[in-house]
Design a protein around this motif. Structure first.
Motif, PDB file in Angstrom:
ATOM      1  N   ASP A   1     -17.638  13.227  10.361  1.00 13.05           N
ATOM      2  CA  ASP A   1     -17.170  13.351  11.745  1.00 13.05           C
ATOM      3  C   ASP A   1     -16.802  11.984  12.318  1.00 13.05           C
ATOM      4  O   ASP A   1     -17.377  10.969  11.926  1.00 13.05           O
ATOM      5  CB  ASP A   1     -18.289  14.000  12.585  1.00 13.05           C
ATOM      6  CG  ASP A   1     -17.781  14.489  13.928  1.00 13.05           C
ATOM      7  OD1 ASP A   1     -16.564  14.742  14.054  1.00 13.05           O
ATOM      8  OD2 ASP A   1     -18.603  14.609  14.852  1.00 13.05           O
TER       9      ASP A   1
ATOM     10  N   ASN B   1     -12.661  24.753  13.405  1.00  8.41           N
ATOM     11  CA  ASN B   1     -11.590  23.742  13.488  1.00  8.41           C
ATOM     12  C   ASN B   1     -10.186  24.363  13.530  1.00  8.41           C
ATOM     13  O   ASN B   1      -9.215  23.678  13.861  1.00  8.41           O
ATOM     14  CB  ASN B   1     -11.664  22.737  12.333  1.00  8.41           C
ATOM     15  CG  ASN B   1     -12.812  21.765  12.434  1.00  8.41           C
ATOM     16  OD1 ASN B   1     -13.375  21.336  11.428  1.00  8.41           O
ATOM     17  ND2 ASN B   1     -13.189  21.374  13.650  1.00  8.41           N
TER      18      ASN B   1
ATOM     19  N   ARG C   1      -8.019  23.779  16.658  1.00  6.07           N
ATOM     20  CA  ARG C   1      -7.418  22.462  16.976  1.00  6.07           C
ATOM     21  C   ARG C   1      -5.892  22.575  17.080  1.00  6.07           C
ATOM     22  O   ARG C   1      -5.300  23.551  16.608  1.00  6.07           O
ATOM     23  CB  ARG C   1      -7.790  21.462  15.886  1.00  6.07           C
ATOM     24  CG  ARG C   1      -9.266  21.135  15.942  1.00  6.07           C
ATOM     25  CD  ARG C   1      -9.595  19.919  15.146  1.00  6.07           C
ATOM     26  NE  ARG C   1     -11.003  19.615  15.314  1.00  6.07           N
ATOM     27  CZ  ARG C   1     -11.556  18.463  15.017  1.00  6.07           C
ATOM     28  NH1 ARG C   1     -10.822  17.498  14.520  1.00  6.07           N
ATOM     29  NH2 ARG C   1     -12.835  18.265  15.211  1.00  6.07           N
TER      30      ARG C   1
ATOM     31  N   ARG D   1     -25.847  17.172  15.835  1.00  2.39           N
ATOM     32  CA  ARG D   1     -25.854  18.635  15.730  1.00  2.39           C
ATOM     33  C   ARG D   1     -25.328  19.042  14.361  1.00  2.39           C
ATOM     34  O   ARG D   1     -24.729  18.238  13.650  1.00  2.39           O
ATOM     35  CB  ARG D   1     -25.024  19.259  16.859  1.00  2.39           C
ATOM     36  CG  ARG D   1     -23.603  18.729  16.959  1.00  2.39           C
ATOM     37  CD  ARG D   1     -22.830  19.436  18.087  1.00  2.39           C
ATOM     38  NE  ARG D   1     -21.527  18.845  18.301  1.00  2.39           N
ATOM     39  CZ  ARG D   1     -21.214  18.042  19.323  1.00  2.39           C
ATOM     40  NH1 ARG D   1     -22.114  17.742  20.242  1.00  2.39           N
ATOM     41  NH2 ARG D   1     -19.990  17.548  19.443  1.00  2.39           N
TER      42      ARG D   1
ATOM     43  N   SER E   1     -23.253  21.827  13.941  1.00  2.00           N
ATOM     44  CA  SER E   1     -21.912  22.421  14.052  1.00  2.00           C
ATOM     45  C   SER E   1     -21.675  23.507  13.002  1.00  2.00           C
ATOM     46  O   SER E   1     -20.662  23.508  12.301  1.00  2.00           O
ATOM     47  CB  SER E   1     -20.828  21.331  13.955  1.00  2.00           C
ATOM     48  OG  SER E   1     -21.003  20.357  14.956  1.00  2.00           O
TER      49      SER E   1
HETATM   50  C1  IPE Z   1     -17.863  19.396  12.435  1.00  2.00           C
HETATM   51  O1  IPE Z   1     -17.139  18.477  13.162  1.00  2.00           O
HETATM   52  C2  IPE Z   1     -16.994  20.035  11.395  1.00  2.00           C
HETATM   53  C3  IPE Z   1     -16.584  19.167  10.322  1.00  2.00           C
HETATM   54  C4  IPE Z   1     -17.005  17.949  10.125  1.00  2.00           C
HETATM   55  C5  IPE Z   1     -15.681  19.752   9.386  1.00  2.00           C
HETATM   56  P1  IPE Z   1     -16.516  18.855  14.585  1.00  2.00           P
HETATM   57  O2  IPE Z   1     -15.956  17.608  15.136  1.00  2.00           O
HETATM   58  O3  IPE Z   1     -15.584  19.995  14.443  1.00  2.00           O
HETATM   59  O4  IPE Z   1     -17.809  19.329  15.373  1.00  2.00           O
HETATM   60  P2  IPE Z   1     -18.043  19.571  16.919  1.00  2.00           P
HETATM   61  O5  IPE Z   1     -16.957  20.482  17.397  1.00  2.00           O
HETATM   62  O6  IPE Z   1     -17.986  18.243  17.588  1.00  2.00           O
HETATM   63  O7  IPE Z   1     -19.409  20.175  17.000  1.00  2.00           O
END
Ligand code: IPE
Ligand code: IPE
Ligand code: MG
Length: 251
Positions: free
Chosen positions: A22, A70, A73, A196, A198
């Protein structure tokens, strides 16, 4: 007393590392670049993580590269991420075979665009006989969706008389999860500073050690990996027992 370095490493090293990669978007924005530039640089860090874990003798690595959530997005960002996934599969296939890495995909692979699906399927096929590190790519993956799918498959079998409801247990649920061929993660690393999961490996992470770092994914290096592994080696995993019980068992 002379200590056997290998036995310590065996005990204190995670067998299965799972990474929530992330922070690509913030990395790019900090530099005044479009978010997609963060994903481009992030794909280099993916190679660092895969080959770094392989070099360190890790038995299994799961990479959370694209979540089921995702898909909400912007279209252009999804296209970049999907192209990068395809390029990873296409470009790394020879090196992964050479290193004897067995690749699997977890997640709803049918949702992926054609090039990404074909490239990942080809990678999985080419490495299916490999006996070294297991690499699971979580693409269009969601932990809840995976559990729903497992429960649905068990219910369908129960209706057909193939499964006795009273006999459903942890092991049978596990066998229907997409991670059925992997041990539970010992260590989950999340870059990017958020604390978290996620929707990542919700069933499988019941007793995982969690390591959160502010490092943004494109800045992930072997030092970050070693820092996470060192933190893991200092943790005492108790699985519900007391600290003294665990110490006594460790001898
Ligand atoms: C979690 O990252 C998903 C991946 C790493 C593939 P996100 O950036 O999508 O998570 P949130 O939305 O901040 O929880
Ligand atoms: C991780 O970086 C990549 C994916 C989730 C696919 P992000 O794109 O989530 O980066 P941030 O969290 O917005 O910085
Ligand atoms: Mg993010």
């Amino acid at each position: 007393m002379k200590v056997n370095a290998r036995s310590i490493r065996d005990k204190k090293s995670p067998a299965h590392i799972a990474i929530i990669l992330d922070g690509n978007g913030r990395w790019a924005v900090e530099k005044g670049l479009p978010r997609t530039a963060g994903h481009e640089h992030g794909s280099k860090a993916v190679r660092t993580a895969v080959y770094g874990c392989h070099d360190r003798g890790i038995s299994a690595l799961t990479l959370y590269a694209f979540s089921a959530a995702n898909w909400s997005r912007p279209k252009g960002e999804i296209e970049t991420l999907m192209r990068l996934c395809a390029e990873f599969a296409e470009n790394e296939i020879d090196e992964l075979v050479r290193r004897d890495v067995q690749v699997t995909c977890i997640g709803d692979i049918d949702e992926l665009p054609r090039r990404t699906r074909k490239a990942t399927e080809a990678l999985v096929e080419a490495t299916k006989g490999c006996k070294g590190m297991k690499l699971a790519l979580a693409l269009s993956y969601g932990g809840r969706q995976d559990m729903v799918s497992a429960i649905r498959q068990i219910a369908i079998r129960a209706r057909a008389g193939l499964v006795i409801p009273e006999e459903v247990n942890e092991a049978s649920i596990r066998s229907f999860l997409s991670t059925g061929n992997l041990p539970d993660p010992d260590l989950v690393i999340r870059t990017g500073g958020e604390r978290r999961l996620s929707d990542f490996l919700l069933f499988e992470c019941a007793y995982a050690e969690l390591f959160f770092t502010e490092t943004l994914w494109p800045d992930f290096t072997l030092e970050t990996l070693d820092e996470a592994m060192a933190a893991f080696s200092r943790r005492q995993r108790r699985f519900g027992k007391t600290g003294p019980q665990v110490s006594a068992e460790a001898g």
